[in-house]
Write an enzyme that holds these catalytic residues in place. Structure first.
Site, short mmCIF file in Angstrom:
data_model
loop_
_atom_site.label_atom_id
_atom_site.label_comp_id
_atom_site.label_asym_id
_atom_site.label_seq_id
_atom_site.Cartn_x
_atom_site.Cartn_y
_atom_site.Cartn_z
N ILE A 17 0.83 -1.20 0.00
CA ILE A 17 0.00 0.00 0.00
C ILE A 17 0.86 1.25 0.00
O ILE A 17 0.65 2.17 -0.79
CB ILE A 17 -0.93 0.02 1.24
CG1 ILE A 17 -1.82 -1.20 1.28
CG2 ILE A 17 -1.77 1.29 1.27
CD1 ILE A 17 -2.66 -1.30 2.54
N GLY A 33 6.99 4.20 4.13
CA GLY A 33 7.41 5.40 4.85
C GLY A 33 8.79 5.23 5.43
O GLY A 33 9.48 4.23 5.18
N GLY A 34 9.19 6.21 6.23
CA GLY A 34 10.54 6.17 6.80
C GLY A 34 10.69 5.13 7.88
O GLY A 34 11.82 4.76 8.23
N MET A 35 9.60 4.62 8.42
CA MET A 35 9.67 3.67 9.52
C MET A 35 9.26 2.26 9.10
O MET A 35 9.81 1.28 9.58
CB MET A 35 8.75 4.15 10.65
CG MET A 35 8.67 3.23 11.84
SD MET A 35 7.54 3.95 13.06
CE MET A 35 7.43 2.59 14.21
N THR A 51 6.82 -0.32 6.00
CA THR A 51 6.07 -0.48 4.76
C THR A 51 4.76 -1.17 5.10
O THR A 51 4.73 -2.10 5.89
CB THR A 51 6.85 -1.33 3.74
OG1 THR A 51 8.12 -0.70 3.49
CG2 THR A 51 6.08 -1.46 2.44
N LYS A 105 1.88 -3.89 8.83
CA LYS A 105 2.91 -2.84 8.84
C LYS A 105 4.22 -3.50 9.23
O LYS A 105 4.40 -3.92 10.38
CB LYS A 105 2.53 -1.72 9.81
CG LYS A 105 3.64 -0.69 9.97
CD LYS A 105 3.15 0.56 10.68
CE LYS A 105 2.71 1.60 9.71
NZ LYS A 105 2.47 2.92 10.31
N ASP A 128 2.22 11.52 16.92
CA ASP A 128 2.43 11.71 15.48
C ASP A 128 1.11 12.03 14.79
O ASP A 128 0.73 11.38 13.82
CB ASP A 128 3.06 10.44 14.89
CG ASP A 128 3.73 10.71 13.54
OD1 ASP A 128 3.99 11.88 13.22
OD2 ASP A 128 3.97 9.75 12.80
#
Length: 641
Positions: A24, A27-29, A31, A47, A141
């Site tokens: 989908i 990101g930096g942290m 997938t 995730k 966040d």
């Protein structure tokens, strides 16, 4: 370009259960993938943390802890966390799959929202944050990327607690700031510390962005943006969008105060303030703001639908849109001629709109199922819905691990759905958490039993006592429900504690019989003999403990037995005993009879028999031989050839 083809995880089955179907986002942290739970046959979101973070022990430990905390959240506006697993080098979360788009996608498409629409979006966001704050969780966040909107319009907040896990990583302490710098509270920039009021600050920035279409602090570098958060106040949104009311400005400026103490104390208070301002705005407020923002050459547009107005700014127009050519004198003449017709047309349209508004305010008015309906007490939920003109039906209660007994577990239509007045909303109450096995605590102390039950999630209800011949004093006899049975943790477990065996009433009974009875109960018996006038000899005159008191096997008990007054001849032979005015009965003469017959006759008459002599089987002497003696006293017989 299809990026899933080159992704090595697509097609793999993680932990023998989750088959990765497509990617989908990245990101930096982590997938995020769409996956199928093979065991439950359902679509989930996975995730997967990046390998560099998964190799960091501090990060993984924090990640697991925060995932467990997030999984405990129960709210319709929170993306549910189902599971946390590791598979080799992959650490991953299993979450609810939300089909729809992010709030960032909506902003990218619309540019900005009308203020009333923005406040409507903020309410479920703050409800989700409020549930986390009540549970002691800080999101850390808050941003449009973490707000998901389902296909039916429901709002859900994702990634609770994961930012904190990322901040624990040794790999990069700056990653979090760079990734979310536009929403960071000043205290986060200065010290890295965040609490619930830091979430409130980020929510205030989010509200500013929804209304204006951009973040309040912009600069060329993330460091410069962070500097502005520390040194500059977030401006009121009316500085960008004309026509906004002071209460709307106050929502943003209060939530983004540099002093955390001046902000709403948590998301729940911020939600109450947002709802109050929202309810005070007229339904056509967004249309008014839109019209105030247009320039004089804007083309007349029909009023947007209420409650969902999105305002477009110039950035959404095609870059090559031509400007209208200058008007000639002929054009102006034609305009003057046709102006009357335009005014008439506008009047007709206005009449239609007015008629529609009247219809909407009367028979066509809509309501929303409150976002807070799940988790509300059933009676309160019914009152809230019926007060809004909706019919309510109550479905059969179900077990729900996220909602307490007696509260609403789900509604149909769901929370946030738009419904017409008079429509039926079905509420399904919770009958508590899913039943689990009650631990067996029989024989444990009360303190140990309570601890064992609480460790399994149960609460202790009523505690009572009972006597028991088998369970020691102060130990648990039984529970209700019994150990091994299944019960919802929301149902209290009653405990019955033993007071031990009940001390019998022995006063006035035969001393020897009383001693035997107590010993058969496993008690350590001490017999004391005293001379007590007016009491039958050989009977119990007192006992310790008293009748009815609890005793356990091995306990020491004492009985006092009335001493007999006996007559002894000169050779030390006991000839007879009186019993302090006890009952006198005739003494049978057994002289000449066999020893066995003599014992039977005397014992049947109520006497004790003392046999003396060394040989023979015939009674040659008896004392007392005749007359009367006290019942229970001793008759001595002498046997001889």
């Amino acid at each position: 370009m299809d990026t899933t083809v080159a992704d090595p995880l697509v097609g793999r089955v993680l932990d023998g259960r989750y088959r990765i179907e497509s990617r989908i986002a990245r990101g930096g942290m982590a997938t995020v993938y769409v996956a199928r739970d093979i065991r439950l046959d359902r679509i989930v979101a996975i995730k997967v943390m990046h390998a560099a973070l998964a190799a960091d022990e501090d990060f993984v430990a924090r990640f697991i802890g925060e995932a467990k905390a997030a999984a405990a959240l129960s709210h319709p506006n929170v993306v549910a966390v189902y599971d946390q697993r590791t598979d080799g080098e992959h650490a991953f979360l299993v979450m609810e799959y939300v089909k729809g788009h992010t709030l960032r996608d909506a902003l990218n498409s619309l540019g900005r929202l009308g203020p009333r629409a923005a406040l409507e979006i903020m309410q479920p966001v703050l409800a989700a944050l409020g549930a986390a704050h009540r549970a002691g969780l800080v999101h850390r966040d808050v941003k449009p990327e973490n707000v998901l909107i389902t296909e039916d319009g429901q709002v859900k907040v994702a990634d609770f607690g994961l930012a904190r896990a990322e901040s624990a990583s040794k790999m990069t302490k700056t990653g979090l700031i760079i990734g979310t710098v536009g929403y960071l509270a000043p205290e986060q920039v200065l010290s890295g510390h965040a609490d619930v009021r830091s979430d409130v600050y980020a929510a205030g920035v989010l509200l500013f962005e929804l209304i204006t279409g951009h973040l309040p602090h912009r600069a060329d570098t993330p460091l410069a943006v962070a500097y502005k958060h520390v040194n500059e106040q977030v401006p009121p949104p009316s500085s960008v969008v004309p026509g906004l009311t002071p209460p709307i400005d106050a929502l943003v400026t209060d939530a983004t105060s540099h002093d955390p103490a001046r902000r709403p104390r948590d998301a729940n208070q911020f939600l109450a303030e947002v709802a109050e301002v929202y309810n005070g705005l007229p339904r056509d407020f967004d249309r008014r703001i839109e019209e105030a923002s247009r320039n004089a050459t804007s083309v007349f547009e029909s009023a947007p639908p209420p409650n969902r107005t999105a305002v477009l700014d110039r950035e959404t127009l095609p870059p090559d849109a031509p400007y209208p050519p200058p008007r000639t004198r002929a054009d102006r003449a034609i305009g003057a001629l046709t102006g009357r017709y335009v005014l008439v047309a506008i009047g007709v349209v206005a009449a239609v709109i007015l008629g529609w508004a009247v219809w909407y305010q009367t028979s066509g008015q809509y309501e929303h199922v409150p976002d807070s309906i799940v988790g509300m007490k059933l009676a309160d939920a019914k009152d809230r819905l019926e007060g809004g003109g909706l019919d309510v039906q109550v479905a059969k209660a179900v077990y729900d691990d996220r909602v307490r007994k007696g509260e609403v577990a789900r509604s149909d239509p769901p929370a946030g759905a738009r419904v017409a007045k008079g429509q039926t909303v079905t509420l399904t109450p919770s009958k508590g958490r899913t039943p689990r096995e009650v631990p067996d605590v029989e024989g444990k102390s009360l303190a140990d039993a309570k601890k064992a039950l609480e460790n399994k999630g149960f609460t202790v209800g009523r505690t009572s006592t009972t006597t028991s011949q088998t369970v020691a004093k102060d130990k648990v006899v039984s529970t209700d429900p019994a150990g091994g049975e299944k019960s919802s943790p929301d149902e209290p477990v009653d405990i019955v504690v033993s007071t031990g065996m009940s001390m019998p009433d022995l006063v006035g009974t035969d001393g020897d019989a009383a001693e035997n009875q107590l010993r058969s109960m496993g008690l350590d018996v001490k017999v004391e003999k005293r001379q007590v006038d007016g009491k039958p000899a050989g009977t119990v005159v007192s006992q310790d403990p008293a009748q009815g008191e609890g005793v356990s096997r091995g306990d020491k008990v004492t009985i006092v037995v009335n001493k007999r007054n006996c007559i002894v001849d000169f050779g030390g032979v006991q000839l007879g005993c009186d019993s302090n005015n006890a009952q006198k009965i005739p003494v049978p003469d057994t002289t000449g009879r066999s020893v066995d017959d003599a014992k039977r006759i005397l014992e049947d008459s109520g006497f004790n028999v003392n046999v003396t002599g060394i040989a023979g089987n015939t009674v040659r002497f008896q004392s007392p031989k005749d007359g009367e003696a006290t019942r229970g006293s001793t008759v001595t017989i002498l046997r001889a050839p």
